[in-house]
Design an enzyme around this catalytic site. Sequence first.
Site, PDB file in Angstrom:
ATOM      1  N   ASP A 310       0.869  -1.155   0.000  1.00 24.87           N
ATOM      2  CA  ASP A 310       0.000   0.000   0.000  1.00 24.87           C
ATOM      3  C   ASP A 310       0.924   1.228   0.000  1.00 24.87           C
ATOM      4  O   ASP A 310       2.126   1.134   0.296  1.00 24.87           O
ATOM      5  CB  ASP A 310      -0.957   0.001   1.203  1.00 24.87           C
TER       6      ASP A 310
HETATM    7  C1  BGC Z   1      -4.894   3.415  -0.009  1.00 24.67           C
HETATM    8  C2  BGC Z   1      -5.015   2.420  -1.125  1.00 24.67           C
HETATM    9  C3  BGC Z   1      -4.858   3.122  -2.458  1.00 24.67           C
HETATM   10  C4  BGC Z   1      -3.506   3.825  -2.474  1.00 24.67           C
HETATM   11  C5  BGC Z   1      -3.217   4.557  -3.777  1.00 24.67           C
HETATM   12  C6  BGC Z   1      -3.633   4.262  -0.118  1.00 24.67           C
HETATM   13  O1  BGC Z   1      -3.665   5.320   0.772  1.00 24.67           O
HETATM   14  O2  BGC Z   1      -4.905   2.742   1.226  1.00 24.67           O
HETATM   15  O3  BGC Z   1      -6.256   1.747  -1.063  1.00 24.67           O
HETATM   16  O4  BGC Z   1      -4.974   2.217  -3.507  1.00 24.67           O
HETATM   17  O5  BGC Z   1      -3.466   4.768  -1.420  1.00 24.67           O
HETATM   18  O6  BGC Z   1      -3.978   5.683  -3.914  1.00 24.67           O
END
Ligand code: BGC
Length: 770
Positions: A310
Site C-alpha cells: 500500500d
Molecule cells: C490506499 C489504497 C490506495 C492507495 C493509492 C492508499 O492510501 O490505502 O487503497 O490504492 O493509497 O492511492
Amino acid sequence: MKTTTKLGAMGLSLMALAACAPAEQTTLMYGDQPMEDVIAQMTLDQKANMVLGTARGLMFPPDAAPGMPNRNGVDINELIKQAQERAEKGDTMTISTFMGSGRVPGDAAEGYAIDSLGIPSIAYADGPAGLRINPTREGDENTYYCTAFPTGTILAASWDTETVEKVTKAMGNEVLEYGVDVLLAPALNIHRNPLCGRNFEYYSEDPILAGKIAAAYVNGIQSNGVGTSIKHFAVNSQETMRNGIDAVVSERAIREIYLKGFEIAVKESKPWTVMSSYNKINGVLASENKWLLTDVLRGEWGYDGVVMTDWWAEEDGARQQAAGNDLLMPGTQHQYDEIVNGIKNGTLAEADLNRNITNILNLIQKTPTFKGYKYSNKPDLKAHAQLVRENGSCGTVLLENKDNVLPLAANAKIAAFGNASYDTYVGGTGSGNVNRAYKVNINEGLKNAGFTLVEDLEKAYTAYITAAKSKQAAESFWATPFVEDLNLSAAQIKAAIDKADVAIYTISRQAGEGADRKLEKGDYYLTDVEATNLKNISEAAHAAGKKLVVLLNMGSIIELTEQVPLVDGLVHVFMPGQEAGNSIADVLSGKVNPSGKLPMTWAKAYKDYPSAVDFPLSPGEDRVVKYTEDIFVGYRHFDKNKVEPLYPFGFGKSYTTFEYANLAVKANGDTYTVTVDVKNTGKVAGREVVQLYISAPKGTLEKPVKELKAFCKSALVQPGQTATVTMTFKKADLASYDEAKKQWVVDPGTYTLNAAASAADLRLNTTINL
Ligand code: BGC
C-alpha cells in the site's frame, strides 16, 4: 557498437553474429528473450528501481493521512494542518489525487521503465468505485471524467455476482480507454466493526460473500485485458493508526475469516496483483510478512502475480523484498537505499530481488501499455451512466415496509426532508472517490420519475445547504465536512406535510480512508437535530394520516434502534453511484423491486459488536489491537451469544414474498449441489437471495452455530411462478483450521444444511453425513 534483439528467432541469429564479433555488445530485449537473460543485464541501480514506483522525489504523501508514521521526521499534524488550509482555499489537488506526474495525470503511481531493454512504465490507478484520475489537464480542453459506479457495500448487498461482473466490465473499460494498466481494486477487508472508515469500500462481515463478490469484480475488470489489485492484504480492519497498528489475532481467525475472501478471489479470478496492507499482523508488518505473502499466498494458494505495498507502507525495503513483496509503492529513497545496501551487505539475496523483478516483468507483459494498445480517452460515459442507473439499486435493502407504504403511488406528492434528499452521497472519500462529471440527487431523481416535491421545502433545504457549505472547509481528499441537518420548526414540518401525500426523510453519513467513523452524534448516532426532526416528521405525518419513509444514504450503518418504531418505510440505499437519485427513485416508484440483503449484522447497540471492546478510535501509544472475538465476527457472534440484532445478517424485504420448497442435495465426489425452489407468492415480480448456512457436528474445535457456505440470487420470478436456485460447495469448504495440527480439518458426522432468507430466517433444512 551496440545491437538490440527484438525478434525471437532472429534474435538468436543476431546473438550468434555477436558471438563471432567480440567487439559488438548485444542487448537481449524484454518480451523476446528469457526473463533471466533480460534481468542479468540490469545494473543494481536498475534492479532496485524496477521494484519501486517512480515517486521517489516525493518525500511523503503530499497530504499525510491521519495515522501515517513519522518515519521521515515530518510533523504529520503540521502536514494535515497545511493540507486543510490548502483545501479551505479551494485547492482541488487535495481532492483529486496524490500524484499525477505521469502519462495519466492523477493516477496513483507509475512503474519504472528501462527503455534500453524495452521495458515500459505502466500506470496504476484507484479505485473500487471507478477509475480515479484527474478530470482535467493543463492546456487541454478535453475532460477525463470517469463514471462513479455503485460502491462496495451495495455491490455486496446485491448478493449478485453476475451483476457485479457486468458492472465491473464497464468499469474496466474506462481503465483500458484512459490508458491505465492496473486498477487498485477491489477492496475486500472484513467488516469487523461498523466504524471502520472504509467499510463503504469493503463488502461484508462474511468472507464467503466478500470473496465471491471480489472474484466477480476481478473477472469483470480483467475481461478488458487490464489488471486489478485485491486489497488490503490482510487484517486491515480499521483506519485509526492504520500504519503499523498491530492486529493480534489467532491463526485460525486469520485463515477462516480474514484470509478466506482473498483465497476465494485468488483461486476464482487470478487477480494480476495483490496489495499488502499497512498494519502489522501478530507483530510483523503485512508488507514484510513472508508467511503471509510467500508461504500462504504463493505456496498454499498457488498465486503467481505481483504483490505491491500500500502507498508509503514502509519500514525496511530490503525486508519487504525478501518477504515476497515485489513492488514497493510509490517508492521512497529509503527503500531504494535499503535494497541496494541489502544486496551489497548480503542481507537481501539477489535471487529474491530477481524473483520479484521477474514477477513484475511478467505483469508488464500482460498490460495494454506493453501490447501498444491505442487507448481512446473516450470511453462511452453515457452508456456507463445508464448501466449505473440500472444497477445502482442492485443492493438496495428494504428494511421496513409497514402497511406496504412502498412503492409510492405514481405521481405522489412528496415532502422530502433531510439534507441528503438534496445533496446525496454517491460515493466515499479518499482513494475510493471518483472524479465524476455529475451526480443525480434524490430530489432530482424523484422529479425525473414523475413525482412532485413540496417546493417550499426544496427551496429551504437548498438555500440552507448552500449557505452552510460556504462557511465550511471545502471537500478534501480525506473528508467531506458534515453539514448538520436543517433544524425545522414544528410549523415548517406541518406545512410541508399538509401539502404532501407522503414524507421522505434521508439521513446520510460520509466516510473514507485515513480515519474511522466516530462513536458520536453526527456519525454513529443521530444528531439531536436529526433525531428531533425525525420524531416530529413522524408525528406530524401520522397525525395527518400520512406515512414516513426513511432513506439511509451511507456506506455502513448507524444506530437507529429508537427510531425504527417511528417509521413506516425504511430503505438502505447505500451509496449507489452517480445516478443515485434515479436509481433510488426506481425503487420508490416500484419500477425496481428491491432485492438486496444486508451484508452485515445490524446491532441494536454498538456494544453488541464483540470488537467494540478493542477498536481504538484515536491514535494513542497502544498500537496493539486484540481480536479477542476470534472467529466470532458478525452473525457468528450474535448466534453464539444469543444477542438479538436490530436486523440480522442477510436480511432484506421485497415488494413480494417467497415460499421455499424442495430442498435437495446431491453429492458428486467431494462436490455438493444444493437446489431449492422459490415460489413468488406475492403480486409483483421479484428476485430472492437464498443463503445456505451449514451447521457442523461437534468436533475437536468450537464451531459457529452456523456458517454461510454458498448463496444464490434467483432470476426475476413472476407472481405465482417458481424458480429453482442452485448452490454448490465442496467438502473442503466445511473445514476449520486446527492450529495444533497446523491443518484444515473436516470433522466426521452429520452436517445440517439450512436454506435461509437471512441468518435469522432458516426456511428448510436437510442433512449430509461425512
Ligand atoms: C490506499 C489504497 C490506495 C492507495 C493509492 C492508499 O492510501 O490505502 O487503497 O490504492 O493509497 O492511492
